[in-house]
Motif scaffolding. Structure first.
Motif, PDB file in Angstrom:
ATOM      1  N   ASP A  30       0.724  -1.359  -0.024  1.00 29.64           N
ATOM      2  CA  ASP A  30      -0.123   0.087   0.075  1.00 29.64           C
ATOM      3  C   ASP A  30       0.835   1.180  -0.002  1.00 29.64           C
ATOM      4  O   ASP A  30       0.374   2.266  -0.477  1.00 29.64           O
ATOM      5  N   ILE A  31       2.079   1.156   0.412  1.00 28.07           N
ATOM      6  CA  ILE A  31       2.923   2.594   0.639  1.00 28.07           C
ATOM      7  C   ILE A  31       3.943   2.291  -0.546  1.00 28.07           C
ATOM      8  O   ILE A  31       4.865   3.187  -0.581  1.00 28.07           O
ATOM      9  N   GLY A  32       3.781   1.238  -1.373  1.00 24.80           N
ATOM     10  CA  GLY A  32       4.613   1.378  -2.507  1.00 24.80           C
ATOM     11  C   GLY A  32       6.002   0.475  -2.322  1.00 24.80           C
ATOM     12  O   GLY A  32       6.928   0.597  -3.042  1.00 24.80           O
ATOM     13  N   TYR A  33       6.053  -0.270  -1.191  1.00 26.64           N
ATOM     14  CA  TYR A  33       7.395  -1.012  -0.915  1.00 26.64           C
ATOM     15  C   TYR A  33       7.284  -2.262  -1.737  1.00 26.64           C
ATOM     16  O   TYR A  33       6.441  -3.206  -1.670  1.00 26.64           O
ATOM     17  N   SER A  34       8.336  -2.574  -2.709  1.00 31.91           N
ATOM     18  CA  SER A  34       8.076  -3.729  -3.489  1.00 31.91           C
ATOM     19  C   SER A  34       9.018  -4.692  -3.105  1.00 31.91           C
ATOM     20  O   SER A  34       9.835  -4.490  -2.245  1.00 31.91           O
ATOM     21  N   ALA A  35       9.092  -5.924  -3.776  1.00 27.53           N
ATOM     22  CA  ALA A  35       9.980  -7.162  -3.322  1.00 27.53           C
ATOM     23  C   ALA A  35      11.254  -6.922  -3.533  1.00 27.53           C
ATOM     24  O   ALA A  35      12.100  -7.121  -2.842  1.00 27.53           O
ATOM     25  N   GLU A  36      11.416  -6.355  -4.841  1.00 29.74           N
ATOM     26  CA  GLU A  36      12.790  -5.706  -5.123  1.00 29.74           C
ATOM     27  C   GLU A  36      13.356  -4.778  -4.183  1.00 29.74           C
ATOM     28  O   GLU A  36      14.433  -4.877  -3.868  1.00 29.74           O
ATOM     29  N   THR A  37      12.589  -3.762  -3.693  1.00 35.84           N
ATOM     30  CA  THR A  37      13.184  -2.957  -2.718  1.00 35.84           C
ATOM     31  C   THR A  37      13.445  -3.618  -1.382  1.00 35.84           C
ATOM     32  O   THR A  37      14.573  -3.311  -0.722  1.00 35.84           O
ATOM     33  N   ALA A  38      12.559  -4.578  -1.081  1.00 34.71           N
ATOM     34  CA  ALA A  38      12.823  -5.298   0.210  1.00 34.71           C
ATOM     35  C   ALA A  38      14.044  -6.039   0.122  1.00 34.71           C
ATOM     36  O   ALA A  38      15.053  -6.055   1.169  1.00 34.71           O
ATOM     37  N   LEU A  39      14.547  -6.831  -0.964  1.00 35.58           N
ATOM     38  CA  LEU A  39      15.404  -7.476  -1.215  1.00 35.58           C
ATOM     39  C   LEU A  39      16.879  -6.650  -1.227  1.00 35.58           C
ATOM     40  O   LEU A  39      17.861  -6.914  -0.533  1.00 35.58           O
ATOM     41  N   ALA A  40      16.723  -5.356  -1.864  1.00 32.86           N
ATOM     42  CA  ALA A  40      17.787  -4.490  -1.964  1.00 32.86           C
ATOM     43  C   ALA A  40      18.000  -4.039  -0.632  1.00 32.86           C
ATOM     44  O   ALA A  40      19.123  -3.893   0.132  1.00 32.86           O
ATOM     45  N   ASP A  41      16.955  -3.794   0.290  1.00 34.32           N
ATOM     46  CA  ASP A  41      17.292  -3.357   1.874  1.00 34.32           C
ATOM     47  C   ASP A  41      18.039  -4.686   2.589  1.00 34.32           C
ATOM     48  O   ASP A  41      18.811  -4.145   3.551  1.00 34.32           O
ATOM     49  N   ILE A  42      17.494  -5.782   2.455  1.00 34.19           N
ATOM     50  CA  ILE A  42      18.175  -6.966   3.063  1.00 34.19           C
ATOM     51  C   ILE A  42      19.746  -7.001   2.662  1.00 34.19           C
ATOM     52  O   ILE A  42      20.415  -7.079   3.529  1.00 34.19           O
ATOM     53  N   ILE A  43      19.850  -7.055   1.417  1.00 35.61           N
ATOM     54  CA  ILE A  43      21.522  -6.800   1.159  1.00 35.61           C
ATOM     55  C   ILE A  43      22.257  -5.540   1.606  1.00 35.61           C
ATOM     56  O   ILE A  43      23.191  -5.506   2.120  1.00 35.61           O
ATOM     57  N   GLU A  83      12.380  -6.168  17.452  1.00 33.94           N
ATOM     58  CA  GLU A  83      11.990  -4.816  17.353  1.00 33.94           C
ATOM     59  C   GLU A  83      12.090  -4.622  15.726  1.00 33.94           C
ATOM     60  O   GLU A  83      11.136  -4.073  15.227  1.00 33.94           O
ATOM     61  N   ALA A  84      12.954  -5.264  14.962  1.00 31.89           N
ATOM     62  CA  ALA A  84      12.781  -5.256  13.627  1.00 31.89           C
ATOM     63  C   ALA A  84      11.670  -5.698  13.095  1.00 31.89           C
ATOM     64  O   ALA A  84      11.243  -5.443  11.999  1.00 31.89           O
ATOM     65  N   MET A  85      11.247  -6.777  13.718  1.00 30.66           N
ATOM     66  CA  MET A  85      10.091  -7.730  12.993  1.00 30.66           C
ATOM     67  C   MET A  85       8.784  -7.114  13.242  1.00 30.66           C
ATOM     68  O   MET A  85       7.663  -7.581  12.759  1.00 30.66           O
ATOM     69  N   LEU A  86       8.638  -5.887  14.149  1.00 26.04           N
ATOM     70  CA  LEU A  86       7.455  -5.178  14.424  1.00 26.04           C
ATOM     71  C   LEU A  86       6.864  -4.458  13.159  1.00 26.04           C
ATOM     72  O   LEU A  86       7.856  -3.625  12.854  1.00 26.04           O
ATOM     73  N   PRO A  87       5.756  -4.506  12.840  1.00 27.89           N
ATOM     74  CA  PRO A  87       5.405  -3.696  11.800  1.00 27.89           C
ATOM     75  C   PRO A  87       5.435  -2.289  11.990  1.00 27.89           C
ATOM     76  O   PRO A  87       5.717  -1.541  10.967  1.00 27.89           O
ATOM     77  N   SER A  88       5.667  -1.813  13.083  1.00 35.73           N
ATOM     78  CA  SER A  88       5.884  -0.153  13.371  1.00 35.73           C
ATOM     79  C   SER A  88       7.166   0.263  13.275  1.00 35.73           C
ATOM     80  O   SER A  88       7.540   1.384  13.329  1.00 35.73           O
ATOM     81  N   PHE A  89       8.259  -0.832  13.153  1.00 31.45           N
ATOM     82  CA  PHE A  89       9.500  -0.360  13.367  1.00 31.45           C
ATOM     83  C   PHE A  89       9.915   0.043  11.814  1.00 31.45           C
ATOM     84  O   PHE A  89       9.417  -0.625  10.835  1.00 31.45           O
ATOM     85  N   SER A  90      10.737   1.127  11.598  1.00 35.51           N
ATOM     86  CA  SER A  90      11.075   1.459  10.458  1.00 35.51           C
ATOM     87  C   SER A  90      12.291   2.341  10.744  1.00 35.51           C
ATOM     88  O   SER A  90      12.244   3.498  11.193  1.00 35.51           O
ATOM     89  N   HIS A  91      13.460   1.940  10.039  1.00 35.53           N
ATOM     90  CA  HIS A  91      14.609   2.702  10.125  1.00 35.53           C
ATOM     91  C   HIS A  91      15.007   3.481   9.000  1.00 35.53           C
ATOM     92  O   HIS A  91      16.006   4.099   8.831  1.00 35.53           O
ATOM     93  N   CYS A  92      14.248   3.071   7.813  1.00 34.83           N
ATOM     94  CA  CYS A  92      14.760   3.724   6.649  1.00 34.83           C
ATOM     95  C   CYS A  92      13.115   3.875   5.755  1.00 34.83           C
ATOM     96  O   CYS A  92      12.360   2.929   6.187  1.00 34.83           O
ATOM     97  N   SER A  93      12.919   4.658   5.001  1.00 33.07           N
ATOM     98  CA  SER A  93      11.630   4.890   4.112  1.00 33.07           C
ATOM     99  C   SER A  93      11.790   4.235   2.932  1.00 33.07           C
ATOM    100  O   SER A  93      13.042   4.300   2.161  1.00 33.07           O
ATOM    101  N   PRO A  94      10.845   3.589   2.351  1.00 27.08           N
ATOM    102  CA  PRO A  94      10.991   2.859   0.901  1.00 27.08           C
ATOM    103  C   PRO A  94      11.053   3.974   0.084  1.00 27.08           C
ATOM    104  O   PRO A  94      10.731   5.317   0.024  1.00 27.08           O
ATOM    105  N   GLN A  95      11.742   3.725  -1.041  1.00 26.22           N
ATOM    106  CA  GLN A  95      12.353   4.622  -2.261  1.00 26.22           C
ATOM    107  C   GLN A  95      11.043   4.815  -3.347  1.00 26.22           C
ATOM    108  O   GLN A  95      10.510   4.095  -3.600  1.00 26.22           O
TER     109      GLN A  95
END
Length: 95
Positions: A30-43, A83-95
């Motif tokens: 819903d906020i535009g976060y894609s699988a590609e962005t998620a994988l890039a964040d993990i790397i 803490e990182a697995m909680l939905p409210s946790f966000s240390h960076c915003s999706p691009q």
């Protein structure tokens, strides 16, 4: 929610910090976060944690497709993981 104590295997500890996948995925979409962005964040997290080796494993042929990212970085403390697995946790915003 996390009633089982962490399990010890050799010098590693584990804890179940599994988010409710369906609602989490929908919220992220819903906020535009894609699988590609998620994988890039993990790397990126792996690199930030000092990883020198990063492996991406995938199984797209099974009834339950999966992707795993393995690295030799320093890891997270138990509290950081939960803490990182909680939905409210966000240390960076999706691009």
């Amino acid at each position: 929610m996390y009633s089982d104590p962490p399990k010890a295997t050799s010098n590693r500890r584990t804890a179940d910090a599994t988010p409710h996948a369906a609602s989490l995925i929908q919220s992220l979409r819903d906020i535009g976060y894609s699988a590609e962005t998620a994988l890039a964040d993990i790397i990126d997290n792996s690199i930030t944690a000092g990883a020198r080796k990063i492996e991406i494993l995938s199984d797209a042929t099974s009834a339950e497709p999966a992707v795993a990212v393995l690295d030799d970085g320093r890891g997270m403390t138990m509290a950081e993981l939960v803490e990182a697995m909680l939905p409210s946790f966000s240390h960076c915003s999706p691009q």
